[in-house]
Scaffold this active site. Sequence first.
Site, short mmCIF file in Angstrom:
data_model
loop_
_atom_site.label_atom_id
_atom_site.label_comp_id
_atom_site.label_asym_id
_atom_site.label_seq_id
_atom_site.Cartn_x
_atom_site.Cartn_y
_atom_site.Cartn_z
N CYS A 87 -8.16 39.63 11.75
CA CYS A 87 -9.59 39.96 11.89
C CYS A 87 -9.80 41.48 11.88
CB CYS A 87 -10.18 39.28 13.12
SG CYS A 87 -11.97 39.14 12.98
N HIS A 195 -8.76 33.83 12.56
CA HIS A 195 -8.01 33.97 13.83
C HIS A 195 -6.93 32.90 13.96
CE1 HIS A 195 -10.16 37.15 16.01
NE2 HIS A 195 -11.10 36.85 15.15
N GLU A 197 -4.40 32.90 15.78
CA GLU A 197 -3.84 32.78 17.14
C GLU A 197 -4.42 31.58 17.89
OE1 GLU A 197 -6.04 34.99 16.20
OE2 GLU A 197 -7.33 35.70 17.82
#
Length: 235
Positions: A87, A195, A197
């Site tokens: 990002c 994202h 994660e």
Amino acid sequence: MNSQAISQVSDCTPLLVPADPRLVRVEDLLEACDGFLFTGGRPNVHPEEYGEAETKAHGFFDRSRDAIALPLIRACVERGQPILGICRGFQEVNVAMGGTLYPEIRDLPGRMNHRMPPDGSIEEKFALRHKVTLAQGGVFAKLFGAQEVMTNTLHGQGIKEAGARIVVEGYAPDGTPEAIYVQGARGFTLAVQWHPEWNAANDPVSRPLFVAFGKAVQDYATRRSPPSAQADKVA
Ligand SMILES: N[C@@H](CCC(=O)NCCCC(=O)O)C(=O)O
């Protein structure tokens, strides 16, 4: 989420670095760490970093992080030290390599709103929201075993001009660049606008990305200090 992904999926030790040039030096970080994850973060890269004047649309900034992240990315590319951009980190990789950003992509004709829903649970904010189409036979398509993947999206800015060595391999349906790497770099340089994660251990796109980054970091660690040298140090 980032530390959990690095520890549990990349199988590396996560260390959080204060991104402030008054506290850390890029050359010390390069020696202390084997690889760097450039995380997401709300403040935007200051437009002066890519030769544009600040306007209201550029929002707010973190000039301390700019001062560490951008030279650190350039140094890693130069040394072949692994980086993964997420990002804001993706945007930093582009700017570090000479690229530019749009201040607010939802204001551009034909573009969708990539910002997170203002309300709702964290699951709703990080829900998969659009397709990313990847270059056939490219590094991302090979890594994910697919030419189209679904991703979340939580950003306001986006790549305007790609940096000199930036290869864009993934696009959202509205043409927003989503997956890049640095051409000719000796190390791992993948970066994504979404994202990974979130749900890193289970998501079929996030997992291979963090696993590949972890392997690159471990390989770099072994190369810079081979097991025989480590044994010498202990003896
Ligand atoms: N500022 C950039 C980058 C957006 C980004 O990294 N968002 C993640 C936010 C995570 C958080 O709020 O902690 C942009 O908006 O384009």
